[in-house]
Design an enzyme around this catalytic site. Sequence first.
Site, PDB file in Angstrom:
ATOM      1  N   LYS A  48       0.863  -1.182   0.000  1.00  8.83           N
ATOM      2  CA  LYS A  48       0.000   0.000   0.000  1.00  8.83           C
ATOM      3  C   LYS A  48       0.904   1.238   0.000  1.00  8.83           C
ATOM      4  CE  LYS A  48      -3.966   1.639   2.716  1.00  8.83           C
ATOM      5  NZ  LYS A  48      -4.819   1.353   3.859  1.00  8.83           N
TER       6      LYS A  48
ATOM      7  N   ARG B 275     -16.763   6.981   9.869  1.00  2.12           N
ATOM      8  CA  ARG B 275     -17.244   8.315   9.518  1.00  2.12           C
ATOM      9  C   ARG B 275     -18.562   8.288   8.767  1.00  2.12           C
ATOM     10  NH1 ARG B 275     -11.504   9.274   6.926  1.00  2.12           N
ATOM     11  NH2 ARG B 275     -12.070   7.114   6.567  1.00  2.12           N
TER      12      ARG B 275
HETATM   13  P1  ADP Z   1      -6.593   2.403   7.337  1.00  7.05           P
HETATM   14  O1  ADP Z   1      -5.688   2.502   6.163  1.00  7.05           O
HETATM   15  O2  ADP Z   1      -6.323   1.253   8.247  1.00  7.05           O
HETATM   16  O3  ADP Z   1      -8.069   2.579   7.045  1.00  7.05           O
HETATM   17  P2  ADP Z   1      -6.569   5.095   8.380  1.00  7.05           P
HETATM   18  O4  ADP Z   1      -5.378   5.790   8.898  1.00  7.05           O
HETATM   19  O5  ADP Z   1      -7.176   5.644   7.148  1.00  7.05           O
HETATM   20  O6  ADP Z   1      -6.115   3.616   8.246  1.00  7.05           O
HETATM   21  O7  ADP Z   1      -7.679   5.023   9.521  1.00  7.05           O
HETATM   22  C1  ADP Z   1      -7.498   4.334  10.732  1.00  7.05           C
HETATM   23  C2  ADP Z   1      -8.852   4.243  11.428  1.00  7.05           C
HETATM   24  O8  ADP Z   1      -9.282   5.558  11.777  1.00  7.05           O
HETATM   25  C3  ADP Z   1      -9.937   3.661  10.543  1.00  7.05           C
HETATM   26  O9  ADP Z   1     -10.808   2.902  11.351  1.00  7.05           O
HETATM   27  C4  ADP Z   1     -10.647   4.872  10.007  1.00  7.05           C
HETATM   28  O10 ADP Z   1     -11.987   4.602   9.666  1.00  7.05           O
HETATM   29  C5  ADP Z   1     -10.557   5.784  11.226  1.00  7.05           C
HETATM   30  N1  ADP Z   1     -10.667   7.199  10.868  1.00  7.05           N
HETATM   31  C6  ADP Z   1     -10.013   7.866   9.888  1.00  7.05           C
HETATM   32  N2  ADP Z   1     -10.385   9.165   9.852  1.00  7.05           N
HETATM   33  C7  ADP Z   1     -11.312   9.323  10.844  1.00  7.05           C
HETATM   34  C8  ADP Z   1     -12.111  10.426  11.326  1.00  7.05           C
HETATM   35  N3  ADP Z   1     -12.043  11.629  10.754  1.00  7.05           N
HETATM   36  N4  ADP Z   1     -12.960  10.193  12.358  1.00  7.05           N
HETATM   37  C9  ADP Z   1     -13.028   8.962  12.909  1.00  7.05           C
HETATM   38  N5  ADP Z   1     -12.335   7.887  12.506  1.00  7.05           N
HETATM   39  C10 ADP Z   1     -11.472   8.058  11.490  1.00  7.05           C
END
Ligand code: ADP
Length: 169
Positions: free
Chosen positions: A41, A90
């Site tokens: 990734k 979200r």
């Molecule tokens: P991944 O690549 O594992 O999805 P992320 O860094 O995008 O990793 O997200 C990690 C976690 O945080 C996931 O469960 C994602 O849904 C959550 N997340 C990301 N942005 C937000 C936000 N703005 N509010 C709440 N949860 C979030």
Amino acid sequence: MVKAVFPGSFDPPTYGHVNIIERARSIFEEVLVVVAVNPGKHSVFSPEERMEFMRDIIAPWPNVSLYMYDSLIVDFARKHNCRVLLRGVRSVQDFSYEFELSVMNKGLDPDIETFFMPTDSKYFVLRSSAIKELASFGGDVSTMVPPMVEKALQRFHPDKNNEAGHRTK
Ligand code: ADP
């Protein structure tokens, strides 16, 4: 007393992630934040940079610890005696993706449960990918990410000479 693992790419961490950790740390005995390293990734920030951002964010919180991990998250959870995987949600789209992931993880280890935490309404539009794009156009991201991340995002700032656009006709 229950410990929770909060895994993610955090590329980069946003105030949405910070909010989930902050709420979780008042519910769980300990929150283990895991910066997931997945060579398949593409990430804009290196694992070390993402760890540095996270280290800065969690510094004030004694019951939050930080790890880097490059394999199955259920294996990490089992090794650390954690039975809860925490994920933030979200939107319905997030839920559908997260639900499938939780079913897969449950298949890998039935003893580990996924808990979903809905985002705070202030943060539901915060998405690491959109923030990187916004920063690349010189948009103000100061209300979306911690100061250290904001500074690091400056490397994507546009050519300042292009501010008025190029007339082509
Ligand atoms: P991944 O690549 O594992 O999805 P992320 O860094 O995008 O990793 O997200 C990690 C976690 O945080 C996931 O469960 C994602 O849904 C959550 N997340 C990301 N942005 C937000 C936000 N703005 N509010 C709440 N949860 C979030």
